[in-house]
Structures are given as structure tokens and as C-alpha cells.
Write a protein that holds these residues in place. Structure first.
Motif, PDB file in Angstrom:
ATOM      1  N   UNK A 161       0.901  -1.189  -0.017  1.00 20.55           N
ATOM      2  CA  UNK A 161       0.044   0.055  -0.029  1.00 20.55           C
ATOM      3  C   UNK A 161       0.803   1.205   0.135  1.00 20.55           C
ATOM      4  N   UNK A 162       2.003   1.170   0.582  1.00 22.87           N
ATOM      5  CA  UNK A 162       2.972   2.342   0.628  1.00 22.87           C
ATOM      6  C   UNK A 162       3.970   2.209  -0.733  1.00 22.87           C
ATOM      7  N   UNK A 163       4.141   1.041  -1.217  1.00 27.00           N
ATOM      8  CA  UNK A 163       4.903   0.858  -2.409  1.00 27.00           C
ATOM      9  C   UNK A 163       4.300   1.516  -3.603  1.00 27.00           C
ATOM     10  N   UNK A 164       3.085   1.419  -3.917  1.00 25.80           N
ATOM     11  CA  UNK A 164       2.330   2.032  -4.983  1.00 25.80           C
ATOM     12  C   UNK A 164       2.529   3.517  -5.020  1.00 25.80           C
ATOM     13  N   UNK A 165       2.912   4.121  -3.895  1.00 25.49           N
ATOM     14  CA  UNK A 165       2.582   5.563  -3.863  1.00 25.49           C
ATOM     15  C   UNK A 165       4.050   6.138  -4.234  1.00 25.49           C
ATOM     16  N   UNK A 166       4.914   5.250  -4.300  1.00 31.50           N
ATOM     17  CA  UNK A 166       6.420   5.877  -4.870  1.00 31.50           C
ATOM     18  C   UNK A 166       6.854   5.357  -6.061  1.00 31.50           C
ATOM     19  N   UNK A 167       5.860   4.680  -6.945  1.00 34.12           N
ATOM     20  CA  UNK A 167       6.405   4.074  -8.286  1.00 34.12           C
ATOM     21  C   UNK A 167       5.890   5.339  -9.061  1.00 34.12           C
ATOM     22  N   UNK A 168       6.687   5.367 -10.186  1.00 33.06           N
ATOM     23  CA  UNK A 168       6.124   6.149 -11.582  1.00 33.06           C
ATOM     24  C   UNK A 168       5.155   5.539 -12.196  1.00 33.06           C
ATOM     25  N   UNK A 169       4.286   6.684 -12.865  1.00 30.83           N
ATOM     26  CA  UNK A 169       3.137   6.136 -13.578  1.00 30.83           C
ATOM     27  C   UNK A 169       3.679   5.180 -14.740  1.00 30.83           C
ATOM     28  N   UNK A 170       3.082   4.097 -14.781  1.00 34.96           N
ATOM     29  CA  UNK A 170       3.425   3.106 -15.747  1.00 34.96           C
ATOM     30  C   UNK A 170       4.614   1.936 -15.059  1.00 34.96           C
ATOM     31  N   UNK A 171       4.991   2.370 -13.864  1.00 39.23           N
ATOM     32  CA  UNK A 171       5.883   1.705 -13.321  1.00 39.23           C
ATOM     33  C   UNK A 171       5.231   0.170 -12.681  1.00 39.23           C
ATOM     34  N   UNK A 172       6.155  -0.599 -12.067  1.00 41.95           N
ATOM     35  CA  UNK A 172       5.779  -1.848 -11.525  1.00 41.95           C
ATOM     36  C   UNK A 172       6.205  -1.888 -10.184  1.00 41.95           C
ATOM     37  N   UNK A 173       5.254  -2.597  -9.426  1.00 42.45           N
ATOM     38  CA  UNK A 173       5.285  -3.056  -7.863  1.00 42.45           C
ATOM     39  C   UNK A 173       5.333  -4.339  -7.562  1.00 42.45           C
ATOM     40  N   UNK A 174       6.604  -5.067  -7.216  1.00 39.79           N
ATOM     41  CA  UNK A 174       6.430  -6.426  -6.913  1.00 39.79           C
ATOM     42  C   UNK A 174       6.183  -6.736  -5.307  1.00 39.79           C
ATOM     43  N   UNK A 175       5.299  -7.485  -4.906  1.00 39.91           N
ATOM     44  CA  UNK A 175       4.987  -7.544  -3.555  1.00 39.91           C
ATOM     45  C   UNK A 175       5.076  -9.071  -3.121  1.00 39.91           C
ATOM     46  N   UNK A 176       6.017  -9.408  -2.493  1.00 40.72           N
ATOM     47  CA  UNK A 176       6.058 -10.744  -2.031  1.00 40.72           C
ATOM     48  C   UNK A 176       5.408 -11.438  -0.755  1.00 40.72           C
ATOM     49  N   UNK A 177       4.940 -10.564  -0.139  1.00 45.39           N
ATOM     50  CA  UNK A 177       3.909 -10.804   1.014  1.00 45.39           C
ATOM     51  C   UNK A 177       3.164  -9.744   1.450  1.00 45.39           C
ATOM     52  N   UNK A 178       2.147 -10.144   2.169  1.00 43.70           N
ATOM     53  CA  UNK A 178       1.178  -9.120   2.374  1.00 43.70           C
ATOM     54  C   UNK A 178       0.091  -9.007   1.622  1.00 43.70           C
ATOM     55  N   UNK A 179      -0.779  -7.734   1.859  1.00 44.47           N
ATOM     56  CA  UNK A 179      -1.765  -7.819   0.761  1.00 44.47           C
ATOM     57  C   UNK A 179      -1.453  -6.865  -0.376  1.00 44.47           C
ATOM     58  N   UNK A 180      -1.966  -7.245  -1.554  1.00 46.23           N
ATOM     59  CA  UNK A 180      -1.492  -6.614  -2.861  1.00 46.23           C
ATOM     60  C   UNK A 180      -2.532  -5.374  -3.268  1.00 46.23           C
ATOM     61  N   UNK A 181      -1.696  -4.170  -3.526  1.00 43.15           N
ATOM     62  CA  UNK A 181      -2.490  -3.047  -3.780  1.00 43.15           C
ATOM     63  C   UNK A 181      -2.125  -2.822  -5.501  1.00 43.15           C
TER      64      UNK A 181
END
Length: 390
Positions: free
Chosen positions: A306-326
């Protein structure tokens, strides 16, 4: 630099250890290169014990190499029973039991049997033991363990790339959550398909090699799935962990990242910088959501999508290994692949990518419960490794 050529028996290995130790009173600065013909496994364990305990060299600073004589074990010398850790019900560390009469795994045609020299623990090990994916697990009782480094003592009839005596490493479960093997690596012997393993990097000992497979394959596959490439920027959450410490190194030295930032607690910031992070962020003092820059890829190895998606560029990618995925974050489960290890071996052998082993370890085989208890505190640096498996 001292170069030593010797043929070691188990007794002469013990005699040489004090000699090496006396050459440098400073355990951090000691660097040596040894060409050794180790005549038996006991001698190998004695020398490994010396480099780890007498000199206390952390995994990141070891600069030793060796050539071991081919193992002499053959199928006829492999026992029918072995020592192993086992659990026959799901639960906490208290369900783990040490058993001296566990059947050695039967070998399939495409498998090799490995005499286990070292094994590593992963979060998936205790999540599996806790029954978090029991619907897709293999039947109980279970010998836990994914990562292994050891010596091939027997090969199946269809095996083409390995022979008795080869020193290998790998993650023995092709799919981590979908039908993992009933008999894992926390035992004297383990069986694995040849496609899942690779020759051990020549410059790494068994303890170092065992720390790598599942974590480095997870780090590599996650970066590949994002389309990460040279010139892109990356933020790693939990950069001092088993996967995160390797994501930093792979991004920088294999994929050619232009900028790598990573988070950790205060005491681990220097480690992040030593691994190649351009920006080390103390998560106890800074809120990543308020960072002034955004990144092409965020690799969340802690469970803060939930925090990671707020610091990714538009069109970028977020890999989430554990926890809830946003969204736009995504999760994947690593597939074990010996070809990936083989591809990364040159980076390991050149020293560009290094294993990171928690300084509390390695733990002896007899202290597996303590090792798991420590891993489950989520405070480990790099990997928790088990050696002296006998």
C-alpha cells in the motif's frame, strides 16, 4: 596473499587451522587463497569451521577459494536411513522432531541424490510448517527445507549434466507452494531433479552457497517480471533481508540499474550501501510515502504494498512478495530453475554478487529449532543457514 597447496586428512586439517589463524591477529583483514585437496568430508568440515569460527570472517568479506578432491561416495555407500528433522503435524517450532531413522529418499530417473553439507531457512519453510498452504502441500510427515548445497553421491539413469562427486546447490522444490517434496533438505541426504540445481560457484563454500538458491532466484525472477533493465531506478523495501539484499546486488550489477534505493533499520544502513544501494533509507525515521522521488520499480520484500504503490512512477511496476497486494502491485511465486543459478554463477564467482549470511549463524544442525525461532522474529540479516549436517 598466502597461497597454500596441501592434501588434508581430517587430522592434518585440524593441525593447519591454528597455523592459518596465527598468520593474522586481525580477523577482518585476513585474506588468503588456498588450493586444497580435501580427502574426506570431515577434513572439509574442519577447514570450514576454522574459516568461520577462528577467523570469524563475515560472508561478505570472505576471499577464499579451493579445489576439493572428488567425493568418493558411491551408491553402495549410501545408507538406507538418515538423520533428519521431521514434523508430522502443522504448528510452531515445537512440532519439529529430530529423527535418526528417516528413510533416505528414493531416486527417480531424472534426479540426483545429494549428501547435504549445508541448508538455508526461508520464510516459506515456517509458513509451510504452520499449515498456511496445506491444501496444496505434500502429505505429512514432512522433512522441511528448500535450499541445499552438497555433494552428488548418486545419479538417476537419465541424468546427463551431473556425476558423482559434483559439488552442487539449488532449491529442490520446483513450485514452492504447489506440491513441494515430502522430503526436504534439513536431512543428511536429499533428492532433486537435475534441472533444479547447478554446480556450486567455485569461490563459495557450502554454507555460502546454501544461502542463495531460493532467495536469488526470487530476486531475479521478480526483476525479470517487471521488465527491469539498464538505466531504470529501483526502490527495495527490506533491503537487508534475504531476498532484498540480493535484489540490490542483481539490480546494480546484473541488470544495470541507474539508481537503487533501499530501506532498513538504522543499524543496517551501512550494509545497504556496501551492497550497492545509492540511497539507504532508515524506515524508523523516514516515511517512504513522502520521498521526493519516484521509481520505475518498487520491490516490496516486507509487505507494505500500500505504501510501495505511492512511490512508483506512472506506468511502473510494484512486486509484492508478502502481505496484501494493492494495484498496480502484483505477486508471484518463484519457480526453481537451475539455469538461473548457472547464469548467475559468473557474477558470484567474480565477487560482484555476494551471499549475505546472518552473523548469528551458521547454526549447527542440532540447533534447528533455535534457528527457526530466530528467523521468525523477522530480524535476521540476509540468510539463516544450517551447517554441520551429520
Amino acid at each position: 596473499m598466502l597461497t597454500t597447496t596441501a592434501t588434508l586428512s581430517s587430522s592434518s586439517a585440524s593441525q593447519l587451522a591454528p597455523l592459518f589463524h596465527s598468520l593474522s591477529p586481525n580477523p577482518i583483514s585476513l585474506r588468503f587463497s588456498s588450493t586444497l585437496q580435501v580427502t574426506n568430508n570431515r577434513a572439509r568440515r574442519t577447514l570450514t569451521s576454522f574459516t568461520r569460527q577462528k577467523c570469524q570472517l563475515p560472508a561478505l568479506r570472505v576471499s577464499a577459494s579451493y579445489e576439493a578432491a572428488p567425493a568418493t561416495a558411491e551408491a553402495s555407500t549410501v545408507p538406507s536411513e538418515m538423520k533428519a528433522w521431521v514434523y508430522d503435524k502443522y504448528g510452531g517450532v515445537d512440532v519439529l522432531k529430530f529423527d535418526t531413522k528417516v528413510a533416505v529418499p528414493k531416486l527417480l530417473d531424472d534426479q540426483v541424490l545429494i549428501k547435504v553439507m549445508a541448508a538455508a531457512l526461508n520464510p516459506v519453510d515456517f509458513k509451510r510448517r504452520q499449515g498456511k498452504f496445506q491444501n496444496t502441500d505434500s502429505p505429512l510427515p514432512t522433512v522441511p527445507g528448500y535450499d541445499v548445497a552438497g555433494v552428488v553421491v548418486k545419479v538417476g539413469s537419465q541424468v546427463k549434466d551431473f556425476k558423482v562427486g559434483d559439488e552442487v546447490y539449488g532449491d529442490i522444490h520446483e513450485k514452492a507452494l504447489d506440491g513441494p517434496k515430502q522430503s526436504g533438505t534439513l536431512a543428511e541426504y536429499t533428492a532433486v531433479e537435475e534441472r533444479l540445481i547447478a554446480l556450486k560457484p567455485k569461490n563459495l563454500d557450502f554454507t555460502q552457497a546454501a544461502s542463495l538458491p531460493l532467495a536469488i532466484e526470487t530476486a531475479y525472477e521478480g526483476l525479470e517480471r517487471t521488465g527491469f533493465s539498464a538505466g531504470k531506478s529501483l526502490l527495495v523495501l527490506n533491503g537487508a533481508g534475504g531476498v532484498g539484499s540480493l535484489v540490490i546486488q542483481l539490480a546494480k550489477h546484473v541488470f544495470g540499474a541507474s539508481r537503487v534505493a533501499a530501506t532498513s533499520s538504522t543499524g543496517k544502513l551501512e550494509l545497504l550501501k556496501s551492497l550497492g544501494a545509492d540511497l539507504a533509507i532508515d524506515y524508523t525515521k523516514e516515511n517512504i510515502e513522502e520521498l521526493p522521488e519516484k521509481f520505475d520499480v518498487v520491490y516490496d520484500a516486507i509487505g507494505q504494498c500500500d505504501k510501495a504503490v505511492k512511490v512508483v512512477k506512472e506506468g511502473g511496476s510494484v512486486v509484492a512478495l508478502t502481505g496484501a497486494v494493492t494495484p498496480p502491485g502484483f505477486r508471484f511465486v518463484v519457480t526453481s530453475n537451475g539455469a538461473v543459478l548457472k547464469k548467475l554463477n559468473p557474477y558470484l564467482e567474480s565477487g560482484k554478487v555476494k551471499p549475505v549470511i546472518d552473523p548469528k549463524g551458521p547454526f549447527p544442525f542440532s540447533k534447528l529449532v533455535e534457528a527457526f525461532s530466530y528467523l521468525e522474529t523477522n530480524r535476521a540479516i540476509g540468510k539463516v543457514v544450517i551447517d554441520s549436517i551429520q
